[in-house]
Design an enzyme around this catalytic site. Structure first.
Site, PDB file in Angstrom:
ATOM      1  N   ASP A  50     -16.540  -3.230  -5.095  1.00 61.27           N
ATOM      2  CA  ASP A  50     -16.499  -4.519  -4.398  1.00 61.27           C
ATOM      3  C   ASP A  50     -17.907  -5.094  -4.421  1.00 61.27           C
ATOM      4  O   ASP A  50     -18.888  -4.352  -4.479  1.00 61.27           O
ATOM      5  CB  ASP A  50     -16.022  -4.347  -2.949  1.00 61.27           C
ATOM      6  CG  ASP A  50     -15.467  -5.647  -2.358  1.00 61.27           C
ATOM      7  OD1 ASP A  50     -14.231  -5.763  -2.237  1.00 61.27           O
ATOM      8  OD2 ASP A  50     -16.272  -6.549  -2.026  1.00 61.27           O
ATOM      9  N   ASP A  91      -7.002  -6.070  -6.801  1.00 62.08           N
ATOM     10  CA  ASP A  91      -6.542  -6.945  -5.706  1.00 62.08           C
ATOM     11  C   ASP A  91      -7.607  -8.001  -5.423  1.00 62.08           C
ATOM     12  O   ASP A  91      -8.272  -7.985  -4.384  1.00 62.08           O
ATOM     13  CB  ASP A  91      -6.268  -6.081  -4.457  1.00 62.08           C
ATOM     14  CG  ASP A  91      -5.724  -6.911  -3.307  1.00 62.08           C
ATOM     15  OD1 ASP A  91      -5.202  -8.017  -3.554  1.00 62.08           O
ATOM     16  OD2 ASP A  91      -5.824  -6.451  -2.145  1.00 62.08           O
ATOM     17  N   PHE A 119     -11.938  -4.483  -6.208  1.00 58.46           N
ATOM     18  CA  PHE A 119     -11.808  -5.433  -5.092  1.00 58.46           C
ATOM     19  C   PHE A 119     -11.282  -4.655  -3.874  1.00 58.46           C
ATOM     20  O   PHE A 119     -10.283  -5.034  -3.267  1.00 58.46           O
ATOM     21  CB  PHE A 119     -10.880  -6.611  -5.432  1.00 58.46           C
ATOM     22  CG  PHE A 119     -11.230  -7.344  -6.700  1.00 58.46           C
ATOM     23  CD1 PHE A 119     -12.206  -8.336  -6.697  1.00 58.46           C
ATOM     24  CD2 PHE A 119     -10.598  -7.037  -7.895  1.00 58.46           C
ATOM     25  CE1 PHE A 119     -12.534  -9.020  -7.869  1.00 58.46           C
ATOM     26  CE2 PHE A 119     -10.921  -7.714  -9.072  1.00 58.46           C
ATOM     27  CZ  PHE A 119     -11.879  -8.700  -9.054  1.00 58.46           C
ATOM     28  N   ARG A 158       0.849  -1.206   0.000  1.00 56.64           N
ATOM     29  CA  ARG A 158       0.000   0.000   0.000  1.00 56.64           C
ATOM     30  C   ARG A 158       0.882   1.253   0.000  1.00 56.64           C
ATOM     31  O   ARG A 158       0.519   2.269  -0.588  1.00 56.64           O
ATOM     32  CB  ARG A 158      -0.944  -0.020   1.202  1.00 56.64           C
ATOM     33  CG  ARG A 158      -1.972  -1.143   1.080  1.00 56.64           C
ATOM     34  CD  ARG A 158      -2.924  -1.204   2.265  1.00 56.64           C
ATOM     35  NE  ARG A 158      -3.804  -2.359   2.096  1.00 56.64           N
ATOM     36  CZ  ARG A 158      -3.933  -3.355   2.975  1.00 56.64           C
ATOM     37  NH1 ARG A 158      -3.269  -3.324   4.125  1.00 56.64           N
ATOM     38  NH2 ARG A 158      -4.718  -4.370   2.715  1.00 56.64           N
ATOM     39  N   CYS A 199      -3.150 -13.584  -5.157  1.00 62.26           N
ATOM     40  CA  CYS A 199      -2.802 -14.253  -3.900  1.00 62.26           C
ATOM     41  C   CYS A 199      -3.049 -15.761  -3.987  1.00 62.26           C
ATOM     42  O   CYS A 199      -3.103 -16.442  -2.967  1.00 62.26           O
ATOM     43  CB  CYS A 199      -3.560 -13.627  -2.736  1.00 62.26           C
ATOM     44  SG  CYS A 199      -5.343 -13.712  -2.897  1.00 62.26           S
ATOM     45  N   ASN A 257     -20.314  -6.687  -9.167  1.00 62.81           N
ATOM     46  CA  ASN A 257     -19.373  -7.717  -9.592  1.00 62.81           C
ATOM     47  C   ASN A 257     -18.290  -7.046 -10.429  1.00 62.81           C
ATOM     48  O   ASN A 257     -18.578  -6.366 -11.404  1.00 62.81           O
ATOM     49  CB  ASN A 257     -20.123  -8.770 -10.418  1.00 62.81           C
ATOM     50  CG  ASN A 257     -19.196  -9.880 -10.864  1.00 62.81           C
ATOM     51  OD1 ASN A 257     -18.108  -9.648 -11.382  1.00 62.81           O
ATOM     52  ND2 ASN A 257     -19.631 -11.100 -10.646  1.00 62.81           N
ATOM     53  N   ALA A 258     -17.048  -7.259 -10.033  1.00 60.67           N
ATOM     54  CA  ALA A 258     -15.941  -6.543 -10.673  1.00 60.67           C
ATOM     55  C   ALA A 258     -15.824  -6.883 -12.161  1.00 60.67           C
ATOM     56  O   ALA A 258     -15.511  -6.010 -12.973  1.00 60.67           O
ATOM     57  CB  ALA A 258     -14.639  -6.871  -9.966  1.00 60.67           C
TER      58      ALA A 258
END
Ligand code: SAH
Length: 394
Positions: free
Chosen positions: A246, A295, A224, A208, A335, A274-275
Protein backbone atom coordinates in the site's frame (compact mmCIF):
# COMPACT_ATOMS: atom_id res chain seq x y z
CA UNK A 1 -44.17 23.82 -1.43
CA UNK A 2 -42.55 24.45 -4.81
CA UNK A 3 -43.11 21.96 -7.63
CA UNK A 4 -40.46 20.66 -10.00
CA UNK A 5 -42.07 19.65 -13.28
CA UNK A 6 -40.23 17.07 -15.34
CA UNK A 7 -39.97 17.01 -19.11
CA UNK A 8 -42.27 14.87 -21.20
CA UNK A 9 -39.32 13.41 -23.13
CA UNK A 10 -37.14 11.73 -20.55
CA UNK A 11 -36.17 8.24 -19.47
CA UNK A 12 -38.42 7.12 -16.65
CA UNK A 13 -35.41 6.93 -14.35
CA UNK A 14 -37.20 8.06 -11.23
CA UNK A 15 -39.96 5.51 -11.76
CA UNK A 16 -37.27 2.83 -12.22
CA UNK A 17 -35.88 3.53 -8.76
CA UNK A 18 -33.25 6.17 -9.40
CA UNK A 19 -33.24 8.49 -6.36
CA UNK A 20 -31.88 11.41 -8.40
CA UNK A 21 -33.52 13.94 -10.69
CA UNK A 22 -30.96 15.53 -12.98
CA UNK A 23 -31.23 19.14 -13.99
CA UNK A 24 -31.47 18.05 -17.64
CA UNK A 25 -34.73 16.22 -16.82
CA UNK A 26 -36.41 19.32 -15.39
CA UNK A 27 -38.82 21.28 -17.56
CA UNK A 28 -39.60 24.08 -15.10
CA UNK A 29 -40.08 24.99 -11.46
CA UNK A 30 -43.33 26.37 -10.04
CA UNK A 31 -42.69 28.57 -6.99
CA UNK A 32 -39.68 29.86 -5.10
CA UNK A 33 -36.86 27.49 -4.22
CA UNK A 34 -33.93 27.94 -1.91
CA UNK A 35 -31.05 25.44 -1.82
CA UNK A 36 -31.96 22.50 0.43
CA UNK A 37 -35.73 23.10 0.36
CA UNK A 38 -38.08 20.15 0.15
CA UNK A 39 -40.00 20.21 -3.15
CA UNK A 40 -42.56 18.10 -4.96
CA UNK A 41 -41.52 16.38 -8.18
CA UNK A 42 -44.31 15.85 -10.72
CA UNK A 43 -44.37 14.49 -14.26
CA UNK A 44 -45.27 16.58 -17.32
CA UNK A 45 -48.98 15.91 -16.66
CA UNK A 46 -48.70 17.13 -13.09
CA UNK A 47 -48.90 13.67 -11.48
CA UNK A 48 -47.05 13.43 -8.17
CA UNK A 49 -43.88 11.31 -8.29
CA UNK A 50 -41.87 12.10 -5.16
CA UNK A 51 -40.72 14.68 -2.65
CA UNK A 52 -37.09 15.50 -2.22
CA UNK A 53 -34.59 18.21 -1.43
CA UNK A 54 -33.39 20.53 -4.14
CA UNK A 55 -29.99 22.00 -4.93
CA UNK A 56 -30.20 24.38 -7.90
CA UNK A 57 -26.39 24.63 -8.00
CA UNK A 58 -25.89 20.87 -8.54
CA UNK A 59 -26.34 18.66 -11.61
CA UNK A 60 -28.38 16.48 -9.28
CA UNK A 61 -31.29 18.86 -8.97
CA UNK A 62 -33.48 16.84 -6.57
CA UNK A 63 -32.75 13.84 -4.35
CA UNK A 64 -35.79 11.81 -3.38
CA UNK A 65 -36.80 11.67 0.29
CA UNK A 66 -40.22 10.01 -0.02
CA UNK A 67 -42.62 8.63 -2.62
CA UNK A 68 -45.57 9.44 -0.37
CA UNK A 69 -47.19 12.82 -0.90
CA UNK A 70 -48.79 12.80 2.55
CA UNK A 71 -45.53 12.09 4.42
CA UNK A 72 -44.00 15.23 5.95
CA UNK A 73 -40.20 15.33 6.16
CA UNK A 74 -40.02 15.59 9.93
CA UNK A 75 -38.60 13.80 12.92
CA UNK A 76 -41.10 10.92 12.57
CA UNK A 77 -39.99 10.46 8.96
CA UNK A 78 -36.34 10.39 10.14
CA UNK A 79 -37.28 7.84 12.81
CA UNK A 80 -38.97 5.56 10.28
CA UNK A 81 -35.98 5.75 7.93
CA UNK A 82 -33.43 4.99 10.66
CA UNK A 83 -35.58 2.15 12.05
CA UNK A 84 -35.90 0.62 8.58
CA UNK A 85 -32.13 0.78 8.09
CA UNK A 86 -31.56 -0.86 11.49
CA UNK A 87 -34.13 -3.57 10.72
CA UNK A 88 -32.37 -4.39 7.42
CA UNK A 89 -29.05 -4.89 9.24
CA UNK A 90 -30.71 -6.91 11.99
CA UNK A 91 -32.28 -9.21 9.40
CA UNK A 92 -29.28 -9.70 7.13
CA UNK A 93 -26.37 -9.23 9.57
CA UNK A 94 -27.73 -10.58 12.83
CA UNK A 95 -25.48 -9.90 15.81
CA UNK A 96 -23.09 -7.69 13.82
CA UNK A 97 -22.15 -4.56 15.80
CA UNK A 98 -19.86 -2.98 13.23
CA UNK A 99 -21.20 -2.32 9.76
CA UNK A 100 -22.57 0.35 7.45
CA UNK A 101 -25.77 1.42 9.16
CA UNK A 102 -27.01 3.94 6.62
CA UNK A 103 -25.97 3.84 3.00
CA UNK A 104 -27.36 7.09 1.65
CA UNK A 105 -29.75 6.78 -1.27
CA UNK A 106 -29.95 2.99 -0.89
CA UNK A 107 -31.45 3.50 2.58
CA UNK A 108 -33.68 6.32 1.32
CA UNK A 109 -31.58 8.90 3.20
CA UNK A 110 -29.80 10.55 0.26
CA UNK A 111 -26.41 12.05 0.97
CA UNK A 112 -25.94 10.39 4.38
CA UNK A 113 -23.41 7.70 5.27
CA UNK A 114 -23.33 6.26 8.79
CA UNK A 115 -20.80 3.56 9.69
CA UNK A 116 -21.11 1.90 13.06
CA UNK A 117 -18.01 0.78 14.94
CA UNK A 118 -19.52 -0.80 18.04
CA UNK A 119 -20.74 2.16 20.10
CA UNK A 120 -19.09 4.79 17.89
CA UNK A 121 -20.81 6.19 14.81
CA UNK A 122 -18.83 7.78 11.98
CA UNK A 123 -20.86 9.96 9.63
CA UNK A 124 -20.47 11.65 6.26
CA UNK A 125 -22.98 14.30 5.24
CA UNK A 126 -22.51 14.64 1.50
CA UNK A 127 -25.11 17.15 0.33
CA UNK A 128 -26.61 20.48 1.22
CA UNK A 129 -30.12 19.08 1.63
CA UNK A 130 -28.87 16.41 4.02
CA UNK A 131 -26.86 19.01 5.96
CA UNK A 132 -30.17 20.68 6.79
CA UNK A 133 -31.75 17.37 7.91
CA UNK A 134 -28.73 16.05 9.78
CA UNK A 135 -29.46 17.46 13.27
CA UNK A 136 -32.85 15.74 13.26
CA UNK A 137 -31.37 12.42 12.17
CA UNK A 138 -28.56 12.71 14.72
CA UNK A 139 -31.17 13.01 17.48
CA UNK A 140 -32.88 9.86 16.22
CA UNK A 141 -29.56 7.97 16.10
CA UNK A 142 -28.78 9.02 19.67
CA UNK A 143 -32.27 7.98 20.78
CA UNK A 144 -32.18 4.55 19.10
CA UNK A 145 -28.55 3.54 19.62
CA UNK A 146 -27.29 5.48 22.67
CA UNK A 147 -23.81 5.71 21.11
CA UNK A 148 -20.73 6.73 23.08
CA UNK A 149 -19.85 9.19 20.35
CA UNK A 150 -20.60 10.41 16.85
CA UNK A 151 -17.82 11.69 14.60
CA UNK A 152 -18.49 13.75 11.47
CA UNK A 153 -15.97 12.89 8.76
CA UNK A 154 -17.01 15.72 6.52
CA UNK A 155 -13.55 16.03 4.98
CA UNK A 156 -14.96 14.78 1.67
CA UNK A 157 -14.29 16.72 -1.55
CA UNK A 158 -17.85 16.18 -2.92
CA UNK A 159 -19.08 18.58 -0.24
CA UNK A 160 -17.35 21.39 -2.10
CA UNK A 161 -19.57 20.76 -5.11
CA UNK A 162 -22.55 21.29 -2.82
CA UNK A 163 -21.07 24.51 -1.45
CA UNK A 164 -20.37 22.98 1.97
CA UNK A 165 -17.26 23.38 4.17
CA UNK A 166 -14.87 20.45 4.71
CA UNK A 167 -13.80 19.26 8.14
CA UNK A 168 -13.74 16.63 10.87
CA UNK A 169 -15.88 17.33 13.91
CA UNK A 170 -17.16 15.59 16.99
CA UNK A 171 -20.97 15.67 16.76
CA UNK A 172 -21.82 13.91 20.02
CA UNK A 173 -20.20 12.35 23.09
CA UNK A 174 -16.63 11.09 22.84
CA UNK A 175 -14.69 9.22 20.19
CA UNK A 176 -11.29 7.65 20.95
CA UNK A 177 -8.37 7.95 18.48
CA UNK A 178 -8.64 4.27 17.51
CA UNK A 179 -11.69 2.02 17.72
CA UNK A 180 -11.83 -1.74 17.51
CA UNK A 181 -14.16 -3.56 15.14
CA UNK A 182 -14.99 -7.22 14.92
CA UNK A 183 -15.49 -8.76 11.51
CA UNK A 184 -16.02 -12.43 10.78
CA UNK A 185 -14.62 -13.26 14.22
CA UNK A 186 -11.42 -11.23 13.68
CA UNK A 187 -10.57 -7.87 15.24
CA UNK A 188 -9.26 -4.74 13.59
CA UNK A 189 -8.11 -1.38 14.88
CA UNK A 190 -9.57 1.50 12.90
CA UNK A 191 -8.41 5.11 12.81
CA UNK A 192 -11.80 6.79 12.53
CA UNK A 193 -10.36 10.33 12.89
CA UNK A 194 -7.67 10.25 10.23
CA UNK A 195 -8.12 7.02 8.28
CA UNK A 196 -9.40 6.93 4.70
CA UNK A 197 -13.14 7.67 4.27
CA UNK A 198 -14.68 6.53 7.59
CA UNK A 199 -11.60 4.42 8.44
CA UNK A 200 -12.72 0.95 7.34
CA UNK A 201 -14.25 -0.65 4.23
CA UNK A 202 -17.23 -2.69 5.34
CA UNK A 203 -18.38 -3.37 1.77
CA UNK A 204 -15.91 -6.27 1.38
CA UNK A 205 -16.98 -8.13 4.55
CA UNK A 206 -18.56 -11.07 2.73
CA UNK A 207 -15.96 -11.04 -0.04
CA UNK A 208 -13.21 -11.45 2.54
CA UNK A 209 -14.88 -14.74 3.54
CA UNK A 210 -15.08 -15.78 -0.12
CA UNK A 211 -11.27 -16.15 -0.32
CA UNK A 212 -11.30 -18.99 2.24
CA UNK A 213 -11.18 -21.86 -0.33
CA UNK A 214 -8.22 -20.28 -2.17
CA UNK A 215 -5.62 -19.60 0.45
CA UNK A 216 -4.83 -22.75 2.46
CA UNK A 217 -1.03 -23.00 2.53
CA UNK A 218 -0.78 -20.21 -0.04
CA UNK A 219 1.69 -17.39 -0.62
CA UNK A 220 -0.56 -14.35 -0.99
CA UNK A 221 -0.03 -10.86 -2.38
CA UNK A 222 -2.50 -8.35 -0.90
CA UNK A 223 -2.13 -5.31 -3.10
CA UNK A 224 -3.88 -2.10 -1.97
CA UNK A 225 -4.04 -3.78 1.43
CA UNK A 226 -5.05 -0.68 3.42
CA UNK A 227 -5.25 -1.78 7.09
CA UNK A 228 -4.83 -5.46 6.25
CA UNK A 229 -8.39 -6.79 6.27
CA UNK A 230 -7.85 -9.24 3.38
CA UNK A 231 -4.41 -10.18 4.69
CA UNK A 232 -5.70 -11.06 8.16
CA UNK A 233 -8.55 -13.10 6.66
CA UNK A 234 -6.10 -14.94 4.38
CA UNK A 235 -3.90 -15.80 7.36
CA UNK A 236 -6.93 -16.92 9.33
CA UNK A 237 -7.86 -19.25 6.47
CA UNK A 238 -4.42 -20.83 6.46
CA UNK A 239 -2.24 -18.76 4.13
CA UNK A 240 1.46 -19.48 4.64
CA UNK A 241 2.49 -15.85 4.10
CA UNK A 242 1.09 -12.53 2.91
CA UNK A 243 2.85 -9.58 1.32
CA UNK A 244 0.88 -6.36 1.89
CA UNK A 245 1.47 -3.47 -0.50
CA UNK A 246 0.00 0.00 0.00
CA UNK A 247 1.24 3.53 -0.56
CA UNK A 248 -0.06 4.72 2.80
CA UNK A 249 2.43 4.24 5.64
CA UNK A 250 -0.30 4.92 8.23
CA UNK A 251 -2.53 2.22 6.76
CA UNK A 252 0.35 -0.28 6.75
CA UNK A 253 1.22 0.50 10.39
CA UNK A 254 -2.32 -0.50 11.33
CA UNK A 255 -2.16 -3.51 9.01
CA UNK A 256 0.90 -4.74 10.88
CA UNK A 257 -0.83 -4.15 14.21
CA UNK A 258 -3.95 -5.97 12.98
CA UNK A 259 -1.98 -8.99 11.79
CA UNK A 260 -0.27 -9.18 15.19
CA UNK A 261 -3.38 -8.70 17.34
CA UNK A 262 -5.06 -11.61 15.56
CA UNK A 263 -2.08 -13.82 16.35
CA UNK A 264 -0.43 -14.02 12.92
CA UNK A 265 2.66 -11.88 13.54
CA UNK A 266 5.70 -13.00 11.56
CA UNK A 267 3.65 -14.38 8.66
CA UNK A 268 3.18 -11.05 6.87
CA UNK A 269 5.44 -8.49 5.25
CA UNK A 270 4.59 -4.87 4.59
CA UNK A 271 5.78 -2.81 1.69
CA UNK A 272 5.03 0.89 1.39
CA UNK A 273 5.05 1.54 -2.34
CA UNK A 274 3.11 2.61 -5.38
CA UNK A 275 1.29 -0.52 -6.47
CA UNK A 276 1.84 0.12 -10.18
CA UNK A 277 5.62 0.28 -9.70
CA UNK A 278 5.69 -2.57 -7.21
CA UNK A 279 3.68 -4.94 -9.40
CA UNK A 280 6.03 -4.23 -12.30
CA UNK A 281 9.08 -4.80 -10.10
CA UNK A 282 7.70 -8.10 -8.77
CA UNK A 283 7.05 -9.32 -12.34
CA UNK A 284 10.58 -8.33 -13.35
CA UNK A 285 12.03 -10.17 -10.36
CA UNK A 286 10.13 -13.28 -11.48
CA UNK A 287 8.17 -13.50 -8.23
CA UNK A 288 5.13 -15.79 -8.08
CA UNK A 289 2.20 -16.06 -5.67
CA UNK A 290 -0.58 -18.61 -5.28
CA UNK A 291 -3.15 -15.86 -4.79
CA UNK A 292 -3.00 -12.20 -5.83
CA UNK A 293 -5.58 -9.79 -4.39
CA UNK A 294 -6.14 -6.40 -6.06
CA UNK A 295 -8.51 -4.02 -4.26
CA UNK A 296 -7.65 -0.57 -5.62
CA UNK A 297 -9.43 2.72 -4.89
CA UNK A 298 -11.90 4.00 -7.50
CA UNK A 299 -9.80 4.86 -10.56
CA UNK A 300 -12.80 6.43 -12.34
CA UNK A 301 -14.32 9.08 -10.11
CA UNK A 302 -16.09 10.64 -13.11
CA UNK A 303 -17.12 9.54 -16.59
CA UNK A 304 -14.36 11.71 -18.08
CA UNK A 305 -11.81 9.74 -16.07
CA UNK A 306 -13.01 6.41 -17.47
CA UNK A 307 -10.51 5.87 -20.33
CA UNK A 308 -7.56 6.42 -17.97
CA UNK A 309 -9.21 4.19 -15.39
CA UNK A 310 -9.65 1.35 -17.88
CA UNK A 311 -5.93 1.55 -18.66
CA UNK A 312 -5.17 1.47 -14.94
CA UNK A 313 -7.38 -1.56 -14.27
CA UNK A 314 -5.93 -3.34 -17.27
CA UNK A 315 -2.37 -2.69 -16.17
CA UNK A 316 -2.69 -3.87 -12.58
CA UNK A 317 -4.70 -6.93 -13.58
CA UNK A 318 -2.28 -7.85 -16.36
CA UNK A 319 0.61 -7.68 -13.93
CA UNK A 320 -1.42 -9.40 -11.21
CA UNK A 321 -2.17 -12.32 -13.56
CA UNK A 322 1.50 -12.66 -14.45
CA UNK A 323 2.32 -12.97 -10.76
CA UNK A 324 -0.09 -15.87 -10.21
CA UNK A 325 1.39 -19.38 -10.27
CA UNK A 326 -0.15 -21.77 -12.80
CA UNK A 327 -3.57 -22.74 -11.49
CA UNK A 328 -3.55 -20.09 -8.76
CA UNK A 329 -6.09 -17.34 -8.28
CA UNK A 330 -6.57 -13.67 -9.02
CA UNK A 331 -8.97 -11.87 -6.69
CA UNK A 332 -9.79 -8.52 -8.23
CA UNK A 333 -12.17 -5.68 -7.41
CA UNK A 334 -13.35 -2.38 -8.83
CA UNK A 335 -15.36 0.12 -6.83
CA UNK A 336 -15.82 2.70 -9.62
CA UNK A 337 -19.48 2.77 -10.58
CA UNK A 338 -18.59 4.31 -13.95
CA UNK A 339 -16.74 1.07 -14.63
CA UNK A 340 -19.79 -1.10 -15.19
CA UNK A 341 -19.68 -4.82 -14.58
CA UNK A 342 -19.40 -5.82 -18.24
CA UNK A 343 -16.72 -3.23 -18.91
CA UNK A 344 -14.73 -4.52 -15.94
CA UNK A 345 -15.01 -8.11 -17.17
CA UNK A 346 -14.01 -7.06 -20.70
CA UNK A 347 -10.98 -5.27 -19.28
CA UNK A 348 -9.98 -8.46 -17.46
CA UNK A 349 -10.31 -10.36 -20.76
CA UNK A 350 -8.04 -7.82 -22.49
CA UNK A 351 -5.48 -8.18 -19.74
CA UNK A 352 -5.62 -11.98 -19.99
CA UNK A 353 -5.04 -11.86 -23.74
CA UNK A 354 -1.90 -9.75 -23.28
CA UNK A 355 -0.69 -11.78 -20.32
CA UNK A 356 -1.30 -15.02 -22.27
CA UNK A 357 -3.56 -16.43 -19.61
CA UNK A 358 -6.83 -18.36 -19.64
CA UNK A 359 -9.19 -17.39 -16.84
CA UNK A 360 -11.86 -19.47 -15.20
CA UNK A 361 -14.44 -17.48 -13.27
CA UNK A 362 -15.05 -18.91 -9.82
CA UNK A 363 -17.34 -16.17 -8.59
CA UNK A 364 -18.49 -12.68 -9.42
CA UNK A 365 -19.73 -10.84 -6.36
CA UNK A 366 -20.89 -7.41 -5.23
CA UNK A 367 -20.92 -5.45 -1.99
CA UNK A 368 -21.94 -6.83 1.40
CA UNK A 369 -25.58 -6.73 2.48
CA UNK A 370 -25.17 -3.57 4.55
CA UNK A 371 -24.72 -1.83 1.17
CA UNK A 372 -28.14 -2.42 -0.39
CA UNK A 373 -28.52 -1.95 -4.13
CA UNK A 374 -31.54 -0.12 -5.44
CA UNK A 375 -32.66 -1.91 -8.54
CA UNK A 376 -32.62 0.64 -11.34
CA UNK A 377 -29.96 2.82 -9.68
CA UNK A 378 -26.55 2.07 -11.15
CA UNK A 379 -24.77 4.25 -8.62
CA UNK A 380 -25.64 1.98 -5.71
CA UNK A 381 -24.35 -1.08 -7.61
CA UNK A 382 -20.73 0.00 -7.66
CA UNK A 383 -18.63 -2.89 -6.35
CA UNK A 384 -17.43 -5.67 -8.61
CA UNK A 385 -15.44 -8.51 -7.06
CA UNK A 386 -14.19 -11.37 -9.20
CA UNK A 387 -12.38 -14.56 -8.22
CA UNK A 388 -10.60 -16.10 -11.20
CA UNK A 389 -8.40 -19.11 -11.67
CA UNK A 390 -5.39 -18.22 -13.82
CA UNK A 391 -3.81 -20.67 -16.29
CA UNK A 392 -1.00 -20.26 -18.81
CA UNK A 393 -1.77 -20.11 -22.52
CA UNK A 394 1.26 -21.22 -24.47
N1 SAH B 1 -8.25 -3.83 0.59
C1 SAH B 1 -8.54 -2.84 1.59
C2 SAH B 1 -9.14 -1.58 1.04
C3 SAH B 1 -8.34 -0.90 -0.03
S1 SAH B 1 -8.70 0.80 -0.20
C4 SAH B 1 -9.43 -3.40 2.67
O1 SAH B 1 -9.94 -4.52 2.50
O2 SAH B 1 -9.62 -2.75 3.66
C5 SAH B 1 -7.50 1.29 -1.34
C6 SAH B 1 -6.11 1.38 -0.79
O3 SAH B 1 -5.24 1.64 -1.88
C7 SAH B 1 -5.86 2.50 0.20
O4 SAH B 1 -5.33 1.96 1.39
C8 SAH B 1 -4.82 3.42 -0.48
O5 SAH B 1 -3.83 3.91 0.43
C9 SAH B 1 -4.19 2.49 -1.45
N2 SAH B 1 -3.66 3.11 -2.68
C10 SAH B 1 -4.24 4.01 -3.49
N3 SAH B 1 -3.49 4.24 -4.58
C11 SAH B 1 -2.39 3.44 -4.47
C12 SAH B 1 -1.26 3.21 -5.27
N4 SAH B 1 -1.08 3.83 -6.45
N5 SAH B 1 -0.33 2.32 -4.84
C13 SAH B 1 -0.50 1.67 -3.66
N6 SAH B 1 -1.56 1.85 -2.87
C14 SAH B 1 -2.49 2.71 -3.26
Amino acid sequence: MARVILKRERKRRLEQGSPWVFRTEVDRVDGEIRPGDVVEVVNHQGHFLAKGYVNPASQIFVRVLTYNREEPIDREWAGRRVDAALAWRKRFLPGVRSCRLIYGEADFLPGLIVDRFGDVLVVQVLSLGMERLWAMIRDVLVDRLRPAGILLRNDVPVREKEGLPLGVQLAYGEVPPLVEVEENGLTFLVDVWKGQKTGYFFDQRENRLAIAPLVEGAEVLDCFSHTGAFAVHALRFGARSVLCVDQSAEALRLAEENVARNGFGGRAQFLCANAFDQLRALVEEGRKFDVVILDPPAFAKSRQALPGAIRGYKEINLRGMKLVREGGFLVTASCSWHMHRDLFLDTLTDAAVDAKKILRLVELRGAAKDHPVIHGSEESNYLKFAILEVRDRG
